[in-house]
Design a protein around this motif. Structure first.
Motif, PDB file in Angstrom:
ATOM      1  N   VAL A  46       0.876  -1.176   0.000  1.00 10.40           N
ATOM      2  CA  VAL A  46       0.000   0.000   0.000  1.00 10.40           C
ATOM      3  C   VAL A  46       0.909   1.221   0.000  1.00 10.40           C
ATOM      4  N   TYR A  47       0.705   2.096  -0.958  1.00 10.31           N
ATOM      5  CA  TYR A  47       1.530   3.292  -1.099  1.00 10.31           C
ATOM      6  C   TYR A  47       0.780   4.498  -0.531  1.00 10.31           C
ATOM      7  N   TYR A  48       1.474   5.265   0.315  1.00  9.63           N
ATOM      8  CA  TYR A  48       0.896   6.430   0.964  1.00  9.63           C
ATOM      9  C   TYR A  48       1.672   7.681   0.563  1.00  9.63           C
ATOM     10  N   CYS A  49       0.972   8.752   0.262  1.00  4.51           N
ATOM     11  CA  CYS A  49       1.668  10.010   0.051  1.00  4.51           C
ATOM     12  C   CYS A  49       1.660  10.813   1.341  1.00  4.51           C
ATOM     13  N   ASN A  50       2.640  11.658   1.452  1.00  5.12           N
ATOM     14  CA  ASN A  50       2.836  12.497   2.633  1.00  5.12           C
ATOM     15  C   ASN A  50       3.216  13.890   2.180  1.00  5.12           C
ATOM     16  N   ALA A  51       2.730  14.887   2.883  1.00  5.69           N
ATOM     17  CA  ALA A  51       3.113  16.260   2.573  1.00  5.69           C
ATOM     18  C   ALA A  51       3.132  17.080   3.854  1.00  5.69           C
ATOM     19  N   ASP A  52       4.139  17.915   3.981  1.00  6.51           N
ATOM     20  CA  ASP A  52       4.209  18.870   5.082  1.00  6.51           C
ATOM     21  C   ASP A  52       3.498  20.130   4.629  1.00  6.51           C
ATOM     22  N   ILE A  53       2.406  20.454   5.315  1.00  9.54           N
ATOM     23  CA  ILE A  53       1.546  21.550   4.858  1.00  9.54           C
ATOM     24  C   ILE A  53       1.397  22.598   5.956  1.00  9.54           C
ATOM     25  N   GLU A  54       1.529  23.851   5.540  1.00  7.02           N
ATOM     26  CA  GLU A  54       1.255  24.965   6.438  1.00  7.02           C
ATOM     27  C   GLU A  54      -0.176  25.408   6.149  1.00  7.02           C
ATOM     28  N   VAL A  55      -1.099  25.091   7.050  1.00 12.28           N
ATOM     29  CA  VAL A  55      -2.507  25.347   6.776  1.00 12.28           C
ATOM     30  C   VAL A  55      -2.811  26.844   6.798  1.00 12.28           C
ATOM     31  N   PHE A  56      -2.307  27.526   7.794  1.00 13.66           N
ATOM     32  CA  PHE A  56      -2.473  28.972   7.888  1.00 13.66           C
ATOM     33  C   PHE A  56      -1.099  29.599   8.033  1.00 13.66           C
ATOM     34  N   VAL A  57      -0.940  30.823   7.551  1.00 13.82           N
ATOM     35  CA  VAL A  57       0.352  31.492   7.613  1.00 13.82           C
ATOM     36  C   VAL A  57       0.814  31.594   9.058  1.00 13.82           C
ATOM     37  N   ASN A  58       2.110  31.283   9.242  1.00 16.46           N
ATOM     38  CA  ASN A  58       2.770  31.311  10.549  1.00 16.46           C
ATOM     39  C   ASN A  58       2.347  30.181  11.484  1.00 16.46           C
ATOM     40  N   TRP A  59       1.577  29.223  10.981  1.00 18.03           N
ATOM     41  CA  TRP A  59       1.229  28.067  11.798  1.00 18.03           C
ATOM     42  C   TRP A  59       2.353  27.042  11.814  1.00 18.03           C
ATOM     43  N   GLY A  60       3.217  27.088  10.843  1.00 16.60           N
ATOM     44  CA  GLY A  60       4.251  26.072  10.708  1.00 16.60           C
ATOM     45  C   GLY A  60       3.750  24.867   9.919  1.00 16.60           C
ATOM     46  N   LEU A  61       4.705  24.063   9.472  1.00 14.33           N
ATOM     47  CA  LEU A  61       4.382  22.891   8.666  1.00 14.33           C
ATOM     48  C   LEU A  61       3.960  21.719   9.554  1.00 14.33           C
ATOM     49  N   SER A  62       2.947  20.979   9.118  1.00 13.33           N
ATOM     50  CA  SER A  62       2.525  19.774   9.838  1.00 13.33           C
ATOM     51  C   SER A  62       2.315  18.651   8.822  1.00 13.33           C
ATOM     52  N   PRO A  63       2.627  17.408   9.203  1.00  8.35           N
ATOM     53  CA  PRO A  63       2.522  16.290   8.253  1.00  8.35           C
ATOM     54  C   PRO A  63       1.073  15.896   7.998  1.00  8.35           C
ATOM     55  N   HIS A  64       0.797  15.618   6.732  1.00 12.70           N
ATOM     56  CA  HIS A  64      -0.507  15.112   6.318  1.00 12.70           C
ATOM     57  C   HIS A  64      -0.284  13.856   5.500  1.00 12.70           C
ATOM     58  N   TRP A  65      -1.235  12.905   5.602  1.00 11.98           N
ATOM     59  CA  TRP A  65      -1.125  11.622   4.918  1.00 11.98           C
ATOM     60  C   TRP A  65      -2.341  11.351   4.041  1.00 11.98           C
ATOM     61  N   GLY A  66      -2.108  10.687   2.931  1.00 14.97           N
ATOM     62  CA  GLY A  66      -3.189  10.198   2.104  1.00 14.97           C
ATOM     63  C   GLY A  66      -3.752   8.904   2.674  1.00 14.97           C
ATOM     64  N   GLN A  67      -4.810   8.405   2.031  1.00 15.29           N
ATOM     65  CA  GLN A  67      -5.490   7.218   2.537  1.00 15.29           C
ATOM     66  C   GLN A  67      -4.831   5.925   2.088  1.00 15.29           C
ATOM     67  N   GLY A  68      -3.935   6.020   1.134  1.00 11.44           N
ATOM     68  CA  GLY A  68      -3.226   4.835   0.648  1.00 11.44           C
ATOM     69  C   GLY A  68      -3.847   4.276  -0.609  1.00 11.44           C
ATOM     70  N   THR A  69      -2.994   3.747  -1.490  1.00 11.10           N
ATOM     71  CA  THR A  69      -3.458   3.104  -2.708  1.00 11.10           C
ATOM     72  C   THR A  69      -2.675   1.802  -2.901  1.00 11.10           C
ATOM     73  N   GLN A  70      -3.376   0.742  -3.254  1.00 11.94           N
ATOM     74  CA  GLN A  70      -2.753  -0.571  -3.361  1.00 11.94           C
ATOM     75  C   GLN A  70      -2.032  -0.719  -4.698  1.00 11.94           C
ATOM     76  N   VAL A  71      -0.796  -1.185  -4.640  1.00 12.48           N
ATOM     77  CA  VAL A  71      -0.034  -1.559  -5.833  1.00 12.48           C
ATOM     78  C   VAL A  71       0.328  -3.037  -5.695  1.00 12.48           C
ATOM     79  N   THR A  72      -0.089  -3.825  -6.678  1.00 11.08           N
ATOM     80  CA  THR A  72       0.198  -5.250  -6.668  1.00 11.08           C
ATOM     81  C   THR A  72       0.944  -5.609  -7.940  1.00 11.08           C
ATOM     82  N   VAL A  73       2.122  -6.210  -7.775  1.00 11.32           N
ATOM     83  CA  VAL A  73       2.939  -6.624  -8.913  1.00 11.32           C
ATOM     84  C   VAL A  73       2.949  -8.148  -8.943  1.00 11.32           C
ATOM     85  N   SER A  74       2.287  -8.701  -9.945  1.00 11.63           N
ATOM     86  CA  SER A  74       2.140 -10.148 -10.001  1.00 11.63           C
ATOM     87  C   SER A  74       1.822 -10.580 -11.425  1.00 11.63           C
ATOM     88  N   SER A  75       2.297 -11.766 -11.764  1.00 13.47           N
ATOM     89  CA  SER A  75       1.965 -12.330 -13.074  1.00 13.47           C
ATOM     90  C   SER A  75       0.721 -13.215 -12.972  1.00 13.47           C
TER      91      SER A  75
END
Length: 121
Positions: free
Chosen positions: A92-121
């Motif tokens: 399961v692959y998750y994206c992450n981003a450090d986001i400043e929601v409001f000016v001068n609030w500082g950066l905080s981590p945010h995560w996606g919900q995840g997406t499945q990657v399956t490699v198989s024959s």
């Protein structure tokens, strides 16, 4: 409320390619570093790749030369191009981003919900 929405996962044969996308939505002031992590079945979450706001990239040794991370700040989106996929890339692959929601609030981590990657024959 800020959300990260991922897309692009799925089932692919070994040697194939996939492109993951992750877009930030909602109201926010700025985005700093962005990245992709993955969690293989039965294992802990691990770093795949990161990209800074200036474009500097960092990759896990296991994906160097096969995966490419990029970002489009105009679209608040980070991408992961995955080539020469192997069964051990299955996770399961998750994206992450450090986001400043409001000016001068500082950066905080945010995560996606995840997406499945399956490699198989």
């Amino acid at each position: 409320q800020v959300q990260l929405v991922e897309s692009g996962g799925g089932l692919v044969q070994p040697g194939g390619s996939l492109r993951l996308s992750c877009a930030a939505s909602g109201r926010f002031f700025s985005i700093g570093d962005m990245g992709w992590y993955r969690q293989p079945p039965g294992k802990q979450r691990e770093l795949v790749a990161t990209i800074s706001s200036s474009g500097s990239t960092n990759y896990a040794n296991s994906v160097k030369g096969r995966f490419t991370i990029s970002r489009d700040d105009a679209k608040s989106t980070v991408y992961l191009q995955m080539n020469s996929l192997k069964p051990e890339d299955t996770a399961v692959y998750y994206c992450n981003a450090d986001i400043e929601v409001f000016v001068n609030w500082g950066l905080s981590p945010h995560w996606g919900q995840g997406t499945q990657v399956t490699v198989s024959s």
